[in-house]
Design an enzyme around this catalytic site. Structure first.
Site, PDB file in Angstrom:
ATOM      1  N   THR A  58       0.889  -1.238   0.096  1.00  0.00           N
ATOM      2  CA  THR A  58      -0.006   0.138   0.076  1.00  0.00           C
ATOM      3  C   THR A  58       0.809   1.158   0.108  1.00  0.00           C
ATOM      4  OG1 THR A  58      -1.889  -1.004   1.148  1.00  0.00           O
ATOM      5  CG2 THR A  58      -1.631   1.184   1.452  1.00  0.00           C
ATOM      6  N   TYR A  72      -8.183   0.641  -3.287  1.00  0.00           N
ATOM      7  CA  TYR A  72      -6.882   1.149  -4.182  1.00  0.00           C
ATOM      8  C   TYR A  72      -6.223   0.194  -4.798  1.00  0.00           C
ATOM      9  CZ  TYR A  72      -4.639  -0.130   0.001  1.00  0.00           C
ATOM     10  OH  TYR A  72      -4.319  -0.886   1.146  1.00  0.00           O
ATOM     11  N   THR A 138       1.664  -4.306   4.283  1.00  0.00           N
ATOM     12  CA  THR A 138       1.486  -4.533   5.732  1.00  0.00           C
ATOM     13  C   THR A 138       0.883  -6.164   6.047  1.00  0.00           C
ATOM     14  OG1 THR A 138      -0.797  -3.755   5.547  1.00  0.00           O
ATOM     15  CG2 THR A 138       1.063  -2.194   6.256  1.00  0.00           C
ATOM     16  N   ASP A 139       0.235  -6.643   4.980  1.00  0.00           N
ATOM     17  CA  ASP A 139      -0.391  -8.113   5.401  1.00  0.00           C
ATOM     18  C   ASP A 139       0.859  -8.934   5.907  1.00  0.00           C
ATOM     19  OD1 ASP A 139      -2.847  -8.265   2.611  1.00  0.00           O
ATOM     20  OD2 ASP A 139      -2.380  -6.900   4.283  1.00  0.00           O
ATOM     21  N   LYS A 211      -0.196  -7.540  12.518  1.00  0.00           N
ATOM     22  CA  LYS A 211      -1.120  -6.788  11.989  1.00  0.00           C
ATOM     23  C   LYS A 211      -2.639  -7.391  12.605  1.00  0.00           C
ATOM     24  CE  LYS A 211      -3.235  -4.965   7.777  1.00  0.00           C
ATOM     25  NZ  LYS A 211      -3.293  -5.068   6.387  1.00  0.00           N
ATOM     26  N   GLU A 331      -3.374 -29.333  27.365  1.00  0.00           N
ATOM     27  CA  GLU A 331      -4.702 -29.745  26.422  1.00  0.00           C
ATOM     28  C   GLU A 331      -4.486 -31.117  25.815  1.00  0.00           C
ATOM     29  OE1 GLU A 331      -7.334 -26.793  27.531  1.00  0.00           O
ATOM     30  OE2 GLU A 331      -7.659 -28.568  26.293  1.00  0.00           O
TER      31      GLU A 331
HETATM   32  N1  DGL Z   1      -2.213  -5.801  -0.655  1.00  0.00           N
HETATM   33  C1  DGL Z   1      -1.701  -5.544   0.826  1.00  0.00           C
HETATM   34  C2  DGL Z   1      -0.217  -5.843   1.012  1.00  0.00           C
HETATM   35  O1  DGL Z   1       0.442  -5.419   0.086  1.00  0.00           O
HETATM   36  C3  DGL Z   1      -2.163  -4.255   1.357  1.00  0.00           C
HETATM   37  C4  DGL Z   1      -2.043  -3.633   2.629  1.00  0.00           C
HETATM   38  C5  DGL Z   1      -1.181  -2.936   2.646  1.00  0.00           C
HETATM   39  O2  DGL Z   1       0.280  -2.775   2.191  1.00  0.00           O
HETATM   40  O3  DGL Z   1      -1.078  -2.041   3.776  1.00  0.00           O
HETATM   41  O4  DGL Z   1      -0.007  -6.132   2.114  1.00  0.00           O
END
Ligand code: DGL
Length: 374
Positions: A58, A72, A138-139, A211, A331
């Site tokens: 992003t 986007y 971020t993923d 995240k 467990e």
């Molecule tokens: N497609 C996601 C990624 O590239 C978008 C999320 C982001 O980068 O914030 O991880």
């Protein structure tokens, strides 16, 4: 003109507009000049030399309009254009951009992870490189940062940064995140702290950060909190990583050319035992079972997991809860089944750690110690 071309054209217009109006630089330039670094940080004789490696995400995204904050096109703006859109970055460090990928981070795989790690390692060896910033979706920042934290053999700062909104959006967070990431990577106080993740004014260790929200700017959290803050040009550390990293670990990215296949199977009511069989058939050397609660295993899943173990596949009980630790022999009788439990590692982190551990040993007792050590 197709939608993609229209988005890119508008994005370029919006980015150059912000450059002309200098909104980003105006906001930053008028901010109080960074105050002197804390007394603990040695005085810096010169601007640090920082390489910014672009992978996409992003922070390299663009929306069709300024109100597109969550819808986007990811990974369309080249890293050099991102750097040019935040002129303050060049005031705090000598920066050079390098595009290694242009992908959403959901598209990372072992091959791309190794390629990125090896390039970072190569750059860190260069005496004129003081630190590295990696712009990343971020993923999966949490997996990349944990992997680098465990395998880089340098004490130079490596900072992974992303954004939750594209640069074209109202309230875009990428410009300040990038500026802060370069500040942290340039600060001598960041040396020897492992791979760091900087977003939303916070400095996290790559080991703990995850995240936790699909669209909010404050999505990144660490179970035990951030290491510190970045504010008004200052990198403020309040905690240190407690577990071994970089030079203190047994893994060297330069000596790893392939990562063993490790599968994550997510547990839920009515989970199908066939998911275990499928992982085994796909050649998994270990299965991270993202179990409910404290690593609880449904009665109809115990035998399929024991059968996988009998075929030589390592079984790790993890938790899908997102925090806490999995208690060994609580467990399930792990000693009896020859299974392993995570410490506090989330399933996606456990996959990275198990893949690395399997490059050194297949002894379940040694593997268990790895989870309790790292
Ligand atoms: N497609 C996601 C990624 O590239 C978008 C999320 C982001 O980068 O914030 O991880």
């Amino acid at each position: 003109m197709n939608r993609f071309a229209r988005v890119t054209t508008l994005a370029a217009a919006l980015l150059s507009a912000s450059l002309i109006s200098g909104t980003a630089s105006a906001q930053l330039a008028t901010a109080a000049q960074p105050s002197a670094a804390p007394a603990t940080a040695p005085a810096q004789a010169r601007k640090a030399n920082i390489v910014i490696i672009g992978t996409g995400g992003t922070i390299a995204g663009a929306g069709a309009s300024a109100i597109n904050t969550a819808a986007y096109q990811s990974a369309v703006v080249p890293v050099d254009k991102i750097i040019a859109s935040v002129p303050e970055v060049s005031k705090v460090a000598n920066v050079k951009g390098e595009q290694i990928f242009q992908i959403g981070s959901e598209s990372f795989n072992n091959e791309r992870l190794l390629k990125l790690g090896k390039r970072v390692s190569e750059l860190l060896k260069q005496p004129d490189v003081d630190g590295i910033v990696i712009t990343h979706g971020t993923d999966t920042i949490e997996e990349t940062a944990y992997f680098l934290n465990l395998t880089l053999k340098s004490d130079k700062p490596v900072v992974v940064v992303g954004s939750m909104r594209p640069g074209t959006a109202l309230g875009a967070d990428g410009a300040l995140n990038l500026y802060d990431a370069v500040l942290v990577a340039s600060n001598p106080a960041s040396k020897g702290k492992g791979t760091l993740v900087v977003l939303n004014d916070e400095i996290h260790t790559g080991r703990d950060v995850t995240k936790s929200n699909t669209f909010k700017a404050e999505t990144f959290r660490s179970q035990f909190g951030p290491l510190g803050y970045v504010v008004e040009g200052r990198s403020l550390f309040y905690r240190l990583p407690a577990r071994p990293h970089t030079l203190q670990t047994e893994w060297d990215i330069d000596k790893i050319d392939k990562l063993p296949e490790v599968a994550v199977v997510y547990a839920y009511g009515n989970v199908n035992p066939a998911s275990i069989d499928a992982a085994v058939k796909n050649g998994a050397k270990a299965i991270i079972y993202a179990a409910t609660g404290n690593g609880s295993v449904g009665d109809y899943m115990v035998e399929p997991l024991k059968a996988a173990r009998a075929k030589g596949v390592q079984i790790v009980r993890a938790s899908r809860t997102g925090s806490g630790v999995v208690v060994r022999n609580a467990e399930q009788p792990d000693d009896k089944y020859d299974w392993i439990v995570t410490d506090d590692q989330l399933p996606q982190k456990a996959r990275i750690l198990m893949a690395l551990a399997l490059t050194q040993t297949s002894d379940p007792k040694a593997l268990q110690q790895v989870f309790w050590k790292y």
